[in-house]
Scaffold this active site. Structure first.
Site, PDB file in Angstrom:
ATOM      1  N   GLY A 277      -5.536 -48.430  -1.787  1.00  0.00           N
ATOM      2  CA  GLY A 277      -4.831 -47.213  -2.163  1.00  0.00           C
ATOM      3  C   GLY A 277      -5.137 -46.801  -3.595  1.00  0.00           C
ATOM      4  O   GLY A 277      -5.145 -47.635  -4.499  1.00  0.00           O
ATOM      5  N   GLY A 278      -5.395 -45.535  -3.803  1.00  0.00           N
ATOM      6  CA  GLY A 278      -5.766 -45.026  -5.124  1.00  0.00           C
ATOM      7  C   GLY A 278      -7.250 -44.739  -5.226  1.00  0.00           C
ATOM      8  O   GLY A 278      -7.667 -43.843  -5.959  1.00  0.00           O
ATOM      9  N   THR A 279      -8.072 -45.496  -4.475  1.00  0.00           N
ATOM     10  CA  THR A 279      -9.512 -45.237  -4.501  1.00  0.00           C
ATOM     11  C   THR A 279      -9.879 -44.049  -3.612  1.00  0.00           C
ATOM     12  O   THR A 279     -11.043 -43.646  -3.570  1.00  0.00           O
ATOM     13  CB  THR A 279     -10.320 -46.474  -4.052  1.00  0.00           C
ATOM     14  OG1 THR A 279     -10.145 -46.699  -2.650  1.00  0.00           O
ATOM     15  CG2 THR A 279      -9.889 -47.713  -4.819  1.00  0.00           C
ATOM     16  N   ASP A 280      -8.883 -43.494  -2.904  1.00  0.00           N
ATOM     17  CA  ASP A 280      -9.111 -42.301  -2.083  1.00  0.00           C
ATOM     18  C   ASP A 280      -8.821 -41.018  -2.852  1.00  0.00           C
ATOM     19  O   ASP A 280      -8.879 -39.928  -2.282  1.00  0.00           O
ATOM     20  CB  ASP A 280      -8.246 -42.349  -0.820  1.00  0.00           C
ATOM     21  CG  ASP A 280      -6.757 -42.384  -1.129  1.00  0.00           C
ATOM     22  OD1 ASP A 280      -6.359 -43.098  -2.075  1.00  0.00           O
ATOM     23  OD2 ASP A 280      -5.978 -41.701  -0.427  1.00  0.00           O
TER      24      ASP A 280
ATOM     25  N   GLY B  56       6.912 -42.281   0.919  1.00  0.00           N
ATOM     26  CA  GLY B  56       5.924 -43.287   0.545  1.00  0.00           C
ATOM     27  C   GLY B  56       4.951 -43.663   1.637  1.00  0.00           C
ATOM     28  O   GLY B  56       4.069 -44.497   1.422  1.00  0.00           O
ATOM     29  N   LEU B  57       5.074 -43.041   2.811  1.00  0.00           N
ATOM     30  CA  LEU B  57       4.233 -43.402   3.956  1.00  0.00           C
ATOM     31  C   LEU B  57       3.208 -42.314   4.291  1.00  0.00           C
ATOM     32  O   LEU B  57       2.725 -42.234   5.416  1.00  0.00           O
ATOM     33  CB  LEU B  57       5.116 -43.686   5.179  1.00  0.00           C
ATOM     34  CG  LEU B  57       6.140 -44.812   5.005  1.00  0.00           C
ATOM     35  CD1 LEU B  57       7.029 -44.921   6.243  1.00  0.00           C
ATOM     36  CD2 LEU B  57       5.448 -46.149   4.735  1.00  0.00           C
ATOM     37  N   GLY B  58       2.883 -41.487   3.309  1.00  0.00           N
ATOM     38  CA  GLY B  58       1.910 -40.420   3.545  1.00  0.00           C
ATOM     39  C   GLY B  58       2.473 -39.286   4.367  1.00  0.00           C
ATOM     40  O   GLY B  58       1.756 -38.651   5.140  1.00  0.00           O
TER      41      GLY B  58
ATOM     42  N   GLU C 168      -3.519 -29.350   0.869  1.00  0.00           N
ATOM     43  CA  GLU C 168      -2.605 -30.057  -0.036  1.00  0.00           C
ATOM     44  C   GLU C 168      -3.181 -30.184  -1.445  1.00  0.00           C
ATOM     45  O   GLU C 168      -2.475 -29.972  -2.435  1.00  0.00           O
ATOM     46  CB  GLU C 168      -2.280 -31.443   0.522  1.00  0.00           C
ATOM     47  CG  GLU C 168      -1.205 -32.168  -0.273  1.00  0.00           C
ATOM     48  CD  GLU C 168      -0.655 -33.395   0.429  1.00  0.00           C
ATOM     49  OE1 GLU C 168       0.309 -33.985  -0.097  1.00  0.00           O
ATOM     50  OE2 GLU C 168      -1.182 -33.763   1.497  1.00  0.00           O
TER      51      GLU C 168
ATOM     52  N   ASP D 267      -4.124 -40.304   3.712  1.00  0.00           N
ATOM     53  CA  ASP D 267      -3.007 -39.882   4.555  1.00  0.00           C
ATOM     54  C   ASP D 267      -3.472 -38.948   5.664  1.00  0.00           C
ATOM     55  O   ASP D 267      -3.052 -39.062   6.822  1.00  0.00           O
ATOM     56  CB  ASP D 267      -1.941 -39.175   3.720  1.00  0.00           C
ATOM     57  CG  ASP D 267      -1.417 -40.038   2.590  1.00  0.00           C
ATOM     58  OD1 ASP D 267      -1.608 -41.265   2.650  1.00  0.00           O
ATOM     59  OD2 ASP D 267      -0.832 -39.483   1.648  1.00  0.00           O
TER      60      ASP D 267
END
Length: 322
Positions: free
Chosen positions: A14-17, A102-104, A138, A150
């Site tokens: 997570g974060g690398t996307d 928090g779950l996209g 988005e 997500d």
């Protein structure tokens, strides 16, 4: 017509996307979709009006946008505007199964709206096209700092590794033995810890640490995707739990403000109650946490955290595409 759009949990990467990272270095994320999320229903309106009921509240699409400054209205309005024009009006009803923080959830909702609106217009869009279109709405149209995982998770469903590059995304389904998947479902425990949605939180958190430190942590988080996948393939859930613990520590290095006193107390209690490791889902400060329990310690972990005041979330994995 009716459709369902799932949310996800992210095991690693997570974060690398986020575009600032994958456009330069390439990103990887391992995530899984869950069997709860958004339910969207669309019915043709004999008149030209577009009427929306979101979580029981009626909204008219034609009303002055200034009257509706909430994030939910912006999320719904974005895809509707993107798919204009329509031959007729319609009634759109949107509701969720439970809190999804928090779950996209915003990405999942936009994917669901793109899916149902394209079907309403008679278009056959691939999961990839829907994911890219939803992300563009988005990130570009709404201007929110978000990653791509997500939108791809909700579009493709299942347990996948997503490889994010500057020009394309490669989808690698993770095929697990039935026994491993069953054990993962049993030993993976998800908890809702409360909190409020903030779409500018990601931006605030990204400014809380130097770029050098953040990049170093993101490189490590990306490396953990392959390690996590191999552990899952071997059915080594103990190893996965321990790696999640490392991943959580790296996530806090990349964004120190992602945690707070309440989250740290919950995490400490979980480790003392049979958890091998876990992490907070999403941008931070609240929402959902999940843990891999030691075998045979599942009930103890759930009871201890429930006694602390957090909600255990029943779930299953979801594997259907849009």
């Amino acid at each position: 017509m009716k459709i369902f759009s799932p949310v996800r949990i992210s095991f690693a990467g997570g974060g690398t996307d986020l575009p600032f990272f994958y456009e330069k270095f390439g990103g990887r994320v391992l995530n899984a979709t869950l069997n709860f999320g958004w339910h969207i229903e669309l019915r043709k309106n004999p008149f030209k009006a577009i009427d929306i009921i979101f979580e029981g509240k009626r909204i008219s699409f034609l009303e002055d946008e200034k009257q509706h400054q909430g994030d939910a209205f912006k999320i719904i309005r974005g895809p509707i505007k993107d798919f204009l024009p329509y031959k007729s009006g319609f009634f759109l009803t949107v509701k969720k199964d439970r809190p999804l923080l928090g779950l996209g959830s915003s990405g999942s909702l936009i994917v669901g709206l793109c899916n149902i609106l394209s079907k309403f217009k008679g278009q056959r869009l691939s999961p990839r096209t829907i994911a890219e279109r939803a992300f563009a709405i988005e990130y570009e149209d709404l201007g929110w700092l978000t990653g791509k995982q997500d939108h791809y998770a909700a579009s493709f469903g299942g347990i996948n590794i997503f490889h994010f590059g500057p020009k394309n995304v490669r989808v690698e389904p993770l095929k697990l033995e039935k026994k491993t998947k069953s054990q993962l479902r049993e030993r993976l425990k998800i908890f809702f810890i409360g909190g409020a949605r903030s779409f500018d939180l990601q931006k605030k958190l990204s400014e809380a640490v130097s770029e050098k430190k953040r990049l170093a942590s993101l490189f490590k988080l990306r490396e953990q995707v392959g390690l996590s996948a191999e552990l899952l393939k071997k059915g080594d859930l103990d190893g996965l739990g321990e790696l999640l613990n490392d991943s959580w520590n790296e996530k806090k290095k990349s964004n120190p403000s992602v945690s707070n006193d309440k989250i740290e107390k919950i995490y400490y209690l979980a480790l003392k109650s049979g958890a091998l490791g876990g992490k907070l889902a999403g941008a931070g400060q609240g929402g959902h946490m999940f843990f891999i329990s030691k075998k045979g310690q599942e009930e103890k972990l759930v009871k201890r955290l429930q006694d602390f005041g957090v909600e255990n979330v029943n779930f299953d994995f979801y594997s259907r595409r849009v």
